[in-house]
Enzyme design. Sequence first.
Site, PDB file in Angstrom:
ATOM      1  N   ARG A  75      15.200 -12.424  27.397  1.00 24.87           N
ATOM      2  CA  ARG A  75      15.092 -13.584  26.504  1.00 24.87           C
ATOM      3  C   ARG A  75      15.754 -13.350  25.148  1.00 24.87           C
ATOM      4  O   ARG A  75      15.963 -14.292  24.395  1.00 24.87           O
ATOM      5  CB  ARG A  75      13.636 -14.035  26.342  1.00 24.87           C
ATOM      6  CG  ARG A  75      12.731 -13.034  25.695  1.00 24.87           C
ATOM      7  CD  ARG A  75      11.303 -13.553  25.611  1.00 24.87           C
ATOM      8  NE  ARG A  75      11.153 -14.674  24.679  1.00 24.87           N
ATOM      9  CZ  ARG A  75      11.229 -14.560  23.359  1.00 24.87           C
ATOM     10  NH1 ARG A  75      11.467 -13.394  22.804  1.00 24.87           N
ATOM     11  NH2 ARG A  75      11.065 -15.621  22.591  1.00 24.87           N
TER      12      ARG A  75
ATOM     13  N   PRO B 111       2.902   5.807  31.538  1.00 24.96           N
ATOM     14  CA  PRO B 111       1.892   5.764  30.468  1.00 24.96           C
ATOM     15  C   PRO B 111       2.151   6.807  29.380  1.00 24.96           C
ATOM     16  O   PRO B 111       1.583   6.723  28.294  1.00 24.96           O
ATOM     17  CB  PRO B 111       0.573   6.052  31.187  1.00 24.96           C
ATOM     18  CG  PRO B 111       0.863   6.114  32.642  1.00 24.96           C
ATOM     19  CD  PRO B 111       2.337   6.088  32.856  1.00 24.96           C
TER      20      PRO B 111
ATOM     21  N   ASP C  13       9.223 -17.074  17.908  1.00 28.10           N
ATOM     22  CA  ASP C  13       7.973 -16.659  18.525  1.00 28.10           C
ATOM     23  C   ASP C  13       7.158 -15.757  17.602  1.00 28.10           C
ATOM     24  O   ASP C  13       7.651 -15.214  16.626  1.00 28.10           O
ATOM     25  CB  ASP C  13       8.250 -16.044  19.902  1.00 28.10           C
ATOM     26  CG  ASP C  13       8.041 -14.558  19.927  1.00 28.10           C
ATOM     27  OD1 ASP C  13       7.165 -14.133  20.658  1.00 28.10           O
ATOM     28  OD2 ASP C  13       8.750 -13.865  19.180  1.00 28.10           O
TER      29      ASP C  13
ATOM     30  N   GLU D 297       0.629   9.825  41.888  1.00 25.03           N
ATOM     31  CA  GLU D 297      -0.081  10.377  40.724  1.00 25.03           C
ATOM     32  C   GLU D 297       0.880  10.864  39.647  1.00 25.03           C
ATOM     33  O   GLU D 297       0.519  10.987  38.490  1.00 25.03           O
ATOM     34  CB  GLU D 297      -0.996  11.516  41.164  1.00 25.03           C
ATOM     35  CG  GLU D 297      -2.442  11.099  41.388  1.00 25.03           C
ATOM     36  CD  GLU D 297      -2.587   9.977  42.402  1.00 25.03           C
ATOM     37  OE1 GLU D 297      -3.256   8.990  42.075  1.00 25.03           O
ATOM     38  OE2 GLU D 297      -2.020  10.086  43.516  1.00 25.03           O
TER      39      GLU D 297
HETATM   40  C1  JBZ Z   1       2.506   2.174  32.743  1.00 25.38           C
HETATM   41  C2  JBZ Z   1       2.384   5.830  38.714  1.00 25.38           C
HETATM   42  O1  JBZ Z   1       3.185   4.958  38.033  1.00 25.38           O
HETATM   43  C3  JBZ Z   1       2.706   4.356  36.918  1.00 25.38           C
HETATM   44  C4  JBZ Z   1       1.335   4.260  36.696  1.00 25.38           C
HETATM   45  C5  JBZ Z   1       0.871   3.659  35.546  1.00 25.38           C
HETATM   46  C6  JBZ Z   1       1.757   3.139  34.630  1.00 25.38           C
HETATM   47  C7  JBZ Z   1       3.103   3.226  34.895  1.00 25.38           C
HETATM   48  C8  JBZ Z   1       3.601   3.820  36.030  1.00 25.38           C
HETATM   49  S1  JBZ Z   1       3.939   2.533  33.560  1.00 25.38           S
HETATM   50  N1  JBZ Z   1       1.450   2.526  33.416  1.00 25.38           N
HETATM   51  C9  JBZ Z   1       2.519   1.555  31.425  1.00 25.38           C
HETATM   52  O2  JBZ Z   1       3.521   1.012  31.040  1.00 25.38           O
HETATM   53  O3  JBZ Z   1       1.508   1.621  30.725  1.00 25.38           O
END
Ligand code: JBZ
Length: 249
Positions: free
Chosen positions: A153, A88, A168, A115
Amino acid sequence: MRFDVFTLLPEVFPSYLDSSILNRARQRGLLDVRVHNIRDWTLDRHHVTDDLPYGGGGGMVMKVEPMFAAVESILGTPPACPVIMLTPQGRVFNQKVADELSTQPHLALICGRYEGIDERIRTHLISDEISIGDFVLTGGELPALILIDALARLVPGVLGDPDGAADDSHASGLLEYPHYTRPPEFRGWQVPEILLSGDHAKIARWRREQSLLRTRLRRPDMLEKADLSETDHKFLEKISKEKPSDQII
Ligand code: JBZ
């Protein structure tokens, strides 16, 4: 294009990769996805991949040694290709990022769990971090599959149609026009008459206008960046003066 995926959940990958388009691409040698279980590189008898965080606090942290051992044993030291972590905290994935990454012949994808990951993985093993969007997930496996799908793709020959990838929504910068197929009437709902007219110039203009209307309504942010012609601008000017109720979307 080759992908080496490093994960603690390798079993979630085959069902999707074995499905129609990606499987065909793999059989044709256009796509090669190798999934590796990070746990296979643990050296302790319980195959531990996570540990308590230094400094305390909740949650578990992904250990540094199995991750380095896994990636370096497959890709060498230093790794022979970009190593992308799905997290994230990464830059947000979109079609521009997909276009950029699709020029690489080989990518490693690291899927996080728990986590967090030991920061030394981020600072000394990873070359890029990608997030698929602003929502909370339990791990990086689905983001990795999304990235593979979006990049595969774009590999020439993966889609049957040679300009399939260009057709697309996000590639053209506008949302797609409405599509219809037979029957011409269902429960009294008619297919727009113009599509049955056989007038291809009129149909092309109607579709373009529908794309413009739909994009303006649903994704005005896309309209600002789209490549619009003089005719497109004139149409948008015209409809912005009309009552919204006069517009079909
Ligand atoms: C992602 C703990 O591992 C994670 C947790 C949430 C997460 C990802 C990996 S990759 N969210 C995203 O691409 O938004």
